[in-house]
Motif scaffolding. Structure first.
Motif, PDB file in Angstrom:
ATOM      1  N   GLY A  78      32.044   1.865  32.472  1.00 51.01           N
ATOM      2  CA  GLY A  78      33.394   1.842  31.929  1.00 51.01           C
ATOM      3  C   GLY A  78      34.061   0.486  31.899  1.00 51.01           C
ATOM      4  O   GLY A  78      35.219   0.388  31.493  1.00 51.01           O
ATOM      5  N   PHE A  79      33.376  -0.590  32.313  1.00 50.73           N
ATOM      6  CA  PHE A  79      33.978  -1.926  32.300  1.00 50.73           C
ATOM      7  C   PHE A  79      34.428  -2.256  30.881  1.00 50.73           C
ATOM      8  O   PHE A  79      33.615  -2.367  29.970  1.00 50.73           O
ATOM      9  N   ALA A  80      35.735  -2.408  30.682  1.00 52.47           N
ATOM     10  CA  ALA A  80      36.312  -2.530  29.338  1.00 52.47           C
ATOM     11  C   ALA A  80      36.576  -3.981  28.944  1.00 52.47           C
ATOM     12  O   ALA A  80      37.676  -4.346  28.528  1.00 52.47           O
ATOM     13  N   SER A  81      35.545  -4.797  29.063  1.00 55.26           N
ATOM     14  CA  SER A  81      35.653  -6.196  28.677  1.00 55.26           C
ATOM     15  C   SER A  81      34.243  -6.769  28.559  1.00 55.26           C
ATOM     16  O   SER A  81      33.297  -6.214  29.113  1.00 55.26           O
ATOM     17  N   ALA A  82      34.143  -7.874  27.850  1.00 58.79           N
ATOM     18  CA  ALA A  82      32.858  -8.575  27.780  1.00 58.79           C
ATOM     19  C   ALA A  82      32.609  -9.265  29.119  1.00 58.79           C
ATOM     20  O   ALA A  82      33.488  -9.954  29.639  1.00 58.79           O
ATOM     21  N   SER A  83      31.429  -9.058  29.664  1.00 63.72           N
ATOM     22  CA  SER A  83      31.066  -9.712  30.925  1.00 63.72           C
ATOM     23  C   SER A  83      30.827 -11.201  30.688  1.00 63.72           C
ATOM     24  O   SER A  83      30.749 -11.660  29.547  1.00 63.72           O
ATOM     25  N   THR A  84      30.658 -11.936  31.756  1.00 66.82           N
ATOM     26  CA  THR A  84      30.335 -13.362  31.641  1.00 66.82           C
ATOM     27  C   THR A  84      29.035 -13.548  30.867  1.00 66.82           C
ATOM     28  O   THR A  84      28.943 -14.410  29.989  1.00 66.82           O
ATOM     29  N   THR A  85      28.034 -12.719  31.152  1.00 69.42           N
ATOM     30  CA  THR A  85      26.760 -12.788  30.431  1.00 69.42           C
ATOM     31  C   THR A  85      26.973 -12.485  28.951  1.00 69.42           C
ATOM     32  O   THR A  85      26.429 -13.174  28.081  1.00 69.42           O
ATOM     33  N   ASP A  86      27.769 -11.445  28.655  1.00 65.06           N
ATOM     34  CA  ASP A  86      28.076 -11.111  27.256  1.00 65.06           C
ATOM     35  C   ASP A  86      28.697 -12.311  26.557  1.00 65.06           C
ATOM     36  O   ASP A  86      28.296 -12.684  25.450  1.00 65.06           O
ATOM     37  N   ARG A  87      29.682 -12.916  27.195  1.00 66.82           N
ATOM     38  CA  ARG A  87      30.400 -14.051  26.595  1.00 66.82           C
ATOM     39  C   ARG A  87      29.469 -15.242  26.350  1.00 66.82           C
ATOM     40  O   ARG A  87      29.549 -15.897  25.316  1.00 66.82           O
TER      41      ARG A  87
END
Length: 168
Positions: free
Chosen positions: A93-102
């Motif tokens: 449910g993490f509702a943001s781009a992670s550091t890896t995603d970014r």
């Protein structure tokens, strides 16, 4: 060649794409489901997602996804020029781009000059999610991003074709 996209661009999900996406994230609800978005980028920089191609998450992880280069290559060879983005789920449910995603978004969009959009579908993908979905992924559960050269990482509006019904 890198197509310029506009900061006020949006992602438009076809009913077929929504259905495949809902099936994929629900079937792989304990790991990050992932795959590519197939469609076109129009003259205004909108991503028109016509189909979803699920790919194996080789990491088999609930917090990280990776697909095999040969799987991505196979889609590119069978559907040349149709990959317009990537999706993955956040089953926790993490509702943001992670550091890896970014970092991946910046690398692909800026360094490799690939104009992909990035969708993240936020869980948890339980029975309550399915009831809320009522056959269509709630737009509030879908995040879209693109890393622009001038503006940096921006969240992109998502629009869905309406009202499909499906059985899981």
């Amino acid at each position: 060649m890198y197509m310029k996209t506009h900061q006020n661009a949006r992602v438009i999900l076809s009913m077929s794409a929504q259905e495949t996406l809902l099936h994929d994230i629900y079937q792989r609800r304990s790991i990050e489901a992932c795959g590519v978005l197939l469609g076109t980028i129009d003259a205004n920089g909108n991503w028109q997602v016509q189909q979803i191609q699920p790919l194996q998450n080789t990491a088999n992880s609930s917090v990280y996804f990776e697909f095999a280069p040969e799987d991505l290559l196979e889609v590119e060879l069978t559907r040349p020029g149709e990959i317009i983005g990537v999706y993955h789920s956040h089953p926790g449910g993490f509702a943001s781009a992670s550091t890896t995603d970014r970092e991946n978004m910046q690398r692909v969009n800026l360094e490799q000059e690939i104009p992909w959009v990035w969708l993240i579908i936020c869980g948890p993908f339980n029975e309550a999610f399915l009831q809320r979905a009522d056959g269509q992924i709630p737009l509030a559960s879908i995040l879209a991003y693109h890393h622009y050269s001038q503006e940096g990482l921006q969240q992109i509006a998502v629009q869905a074709e309406q009202n499909f019904r499906t059985e899981l």
